[in-house]
Design a protein around this motif. Structure first.
Motif, PDB file in Angstrom:
ATOM      1  N   LEU A 148       0.834  -1.206   0.000  1.00  0.00           N
ATOM      2  CA  LEU A 148       0.000   0.000   0.000  1.00  0.00           C
ATOM      3  C   LEU A 148       0.870   1.258   0.000  1.00  0.00           C
ATOM      4  CD1 LEU A 148      -2.673  -1.114   2.618  1.00  0.00           C
ATOM      5  CD2 LEU A 148      -3.080  -0.755   0.166  1.00  0.00           C
ATOM      6  N   VAL A 149       1.871   1.282   0.864  1.00  0.00           N
ATOM      7  CA  VAL A 149       2.755   2.444   0.949  1.00  0.00           C
ATOM      8  C   VAL A 149       3.510   2.629  -0.359  1.00  0.00           C
ATOM      9  CG1 VAL A 149       4.833   3.343   2.094  1.00  0.00           C
ATOM     10  CG2 VAL A 149       2.954   2.397   3.455  1.00  0.00           C
ATOM     11  N   LYS A 150       4.008   1.537  -0.935  1.00  0.00           N
ATOM     12  CA  LYS A 150       4.762   1.631  -2.188  1.00  0.00           C
ATOM     13  C   LYS A 150       3.881   2.152  -3.323  1.00  0.00           C
ATOM     14  CE  LYS A 150       7.772  -1.072  -5.245  1.00  0.00           C
ATOM     15  NZ  LYS A 150       7.856   0.053  -6.129  1.00  0.00           N
ATOM     16  N   GLN A 151       2.643   1.657  -3.422  1.00  0.00           N
ATOM     17  CA  GLN A 151       1.748   2.134  -4.479  1.00  0.00           C
ATOM     18  C   GLN A 151       1.495   3.628  -4.354  1.00  0.00           C
ATOM     19  OE1 GLN A 151      -1.233  -1.453  -4.283  1.00  0.00           O
ATOM     20  NE2 GLN A 151      -1.769  -0.162  -6.013  1.00  0.00           N
ATOM     21  N   VAL A 152       1.318   4.088  -3.145  1.00  0.00           N
ATOM     22  CA  VAL A 152       1.082   5.514  -2.907  1.00  0.00           C
ATOM     23  C   VAL A 152       2.338   6.309  -3.246  1.00  0.00           C
ATOM     24  CG1 VAL A 152       0.630   7.196  -1.070  1.00  0.00           C
ATOM     25  CG2 VAL A 152      -0.756   5.120  -1.219  1.00  0.00           C
ATOM     26  N   GLN A 153       3.483   5.880  -2.759  1.00  0.00           N
ATOM     27  CA  GLN A 153       4.732   6.588  -3.026  1.00  0.00           C
ATOM     28  C   GLN A 153       5.073   6.610  -4.510  1.00  0.00           C
ATOM     29  OE1 GLN A 153       7.412   4.441  -0.418  1.00  0.00           O
ATOM     30  NE2 GLN A 153       7.412   6.130   1.063  1.00  0.00           N
ATOM     31  N   ASP A 154       4.774   5.523  -5.221  1.00  0.00           N
ATOM     32  CA  ASP A 154       5.064   5.459  -6.657  1.00  0.00           C
ATOM     33  C   ASP A 154       4.326   6.539  -7.446  1.00  0.00           C
ATOM     34  OD1 ASP A 154       6.838   3.379  -6.308  1.00  0.00           O
ATOM     35  OD2 ASP A 154       5.482   1.820  -7.069  1.00  0.00           O
ATOM     36  N   LYS A 155       3.226   7.041  -6.905  1.00  0.00           N
ATOM     37  CA  LYS A 155       2.457   8.115  -7.556  1.00  0.00           C
ATOM     38  C   LYS A 155       2.810   9.476  -6.961  1.00  0.00           C
ATOM     39  CE  LYS A 155      -0.023   5.459 -10.223  1.00  0.00           C
ATOM     40  NZ  LYS A 155       0.002   5.519 -11.669  1.00  0.00           N
ATOM     41  N   HIS A 156       3.896   9.523  -6.197  1.00  0.00           N
ATOM     42  CA  HIS A 156       4.376  10.760  -5.562  1.00  0.00           C
ATOM     43  C   HIS A 156       3.335  11.354  -4.619  1.00  0.00           C
ATOM     44  CE1 HIS A 156       7.750  10.428  -8.249  1.00  0.00           C
ATOM     45  NE2 HIS A 156       6.912  10.325  -9.264  1.00  0.00           N
ATOM     46  N   ILE A 157       2.653  10.464  -3.910  1.00  0.00           N
ATOM     47  CA  ILE A 157       1.682  10.831  -2.890  1.00  0.00           C
ATOM     48  C   ILE A 157       2.316  10.500  -1.545  1.00  0.00           C
ATOM     49  CG2 ILE A 157      -0.629  10.341  -1.983  1.00  0.00           C
ATOM     50  CD1 ILE A 157      -1.301   9.292  -4.869  1.00  0.00           C
ATOM     51  N   THR A 158       2.062  11.343  -0.558  1.00  0.00           N
ATOM     52  CA  THR A 158       2.655  11.128   0.765  1.00  0.00           C
ATOM     53  C   THR A 158       1.770  10.209   1.606  1.00  0.00           C
ATOM     54  OG1 THR A 158       3.652  13.318   0.696  1.00  0.00           O
ATOM     55  CG2 THR A 158       3.480  12.264   2.867  1.00  0.00           C
ATOM     56  N   PRO A 159       2.294   9.040   2.030  1.00  0.00           N
ATOM     57  CA  PRO A 159       1.515   8.150   2.900  1.00  0.00           C
ATOM     58  C   PRO A 159       1.857   8.382   4.379  1.00  0.00           C
ATOM     59  CG  PRO A 159       3.428   6.983   2.102  1.00  0.00           C
ATOM     60  CD  PRO A 159       3.499   8.380   1.533  1.00  0.00           C
ATOM     61  N   PHE A 160       0.854   8.217   5.219  1.00  0.00           N
ATOM     62  CA  PHE A 160       1.051   8.193   6.667  1.00  0.00           C
ATOM     63  C   PHE A 160       0.380   6.937   7.194  1.00  0.00           C
ATOM     64  CE2 PHE A 160       1.492  12.670   5.747  1.00  0.00           C
ATOM     65  CZ  PHE A 160       2.493  13.090   6.604  1.00  0.00           C
ATOM     66  N   LEU A 161       1.058   6.200   8.053  1.00  0.00           N
ATOM     67  CA  LEU A 161       0.491   5.003   8.674  1.00  0.00           C
ATOM     68  C   LEU A 161      -0.031   5.384  10.050  1.00  0.00           C
ATOM     69  CD1 LEU A 161       3.204   2.354   7.782  1.00  0.00           C
ATOM     70  CD2 LEU A 161       1.058   2.823   6.603  1.00  0.00           C
ATOM     71  N   LEU A 162      -1.273   4.997  10.333  1.00  0.00           N
ATOM     72  CA  LEU A 162      -1.913   5.338  11.596  1.00  0.00           C
ATOM     73  C   LEU A 162      -2.303   4.097  12.368  1.00  0.00           C
ATOM     74  CD1 LEU A 162      -4.458   7.993  10.281  1.00  0.00           C
ATOM     75  CD2 LEU A 162      -2.124   8.388  11.061  1.00  0.00           C
ATOM     76  N   THR A 163      -2.213   4.143  13.648  1.00  0.00           N
ATOM     77  CA  THR A 163      -2.734   3.126  14.561  1.00  0.00           C
ATOM     78  C   THR A 163      -2.477   1.719  14.078  1.00  0.00           C
ATOM     79  OG1 THR A 163      -4.531   4.682  15.003  1.00  0.00           O
ATOM     80  CG2 THR A 163      -4.726   2.528  15.967  1.00  0.00           C
TER      81      THR A 163
END
Length: 143
Positions: free
Chosen positions: A113-128
């Motif tokens: 999930l994080v990689k897919q988001v980062q690959d589109k130059h979107i900033t991911p944050f993981l919560l809880t």
């Protein structure tokens, strides 16, 4: 700026009141939207789904997140991953039981999930990220 809150019932908004599950409006995406309402350029979307686990988030990330072209994605998942097939536990309470999503697959899913988001130059944050299984720590390296 568009922020997508992506996760399970903790994102969607749920509470346990008088022995029943209730949808609540006082969820964290709504609180975030209220905090940013004086900033007209910020939009907060709630893409939380009850009973979701990391397998299900992986299956719906394109439709529910990427199609929105967000700038930030808040990812919250884990509680349902470490749930069990309770009918099997009831039949054999002393047996060994695997969680619905074993820890290795959970870690792979969250990393994906994080990689897919980062690959589109979107900033991911993981919560809880609640402890699942043996309480391992998830480490995702920045690129």
């Amino acid at each position: 700026m568009k922020i997508v809150c992506f996760g399970d019932s903790l994102t969607r908004g749920i509470s346990y009141v008088r022995g029943r599950l209730r949808i609540i409006k006082e969820n964290y995406p709504n609180s975030l939207a209220k905090l940013t309402e004086s900033l007209p350029f910020v939009e907060v979307l709630n893409k939380g789904v009850f009973n979701d686990n990391s397998d299900l988030l992986v299956s719906r990330i394109e439709k529910d997140v990427m199609s929105e072209n967000p700038d930030i994605v808040l990812i919250e998942v884990g509680g349902n991953d470490c749930n069990f097939h309770w009918d099997e536990v009831a039949k054999n309470p002393e047996g060994d039981h695997e969680p619905i999503v074993p820890i290795d697959r959970y870690l792979e899913n969250v990393t994906q999930l994080v990689k897919q988001v980062q690959d589109k130059h979107i900033t991911p944050f993981l919560l809880t990220l609640p402890p699942t299984g043996s309480c391992q720590i998830l480490q995702i390296h920045r690129r």
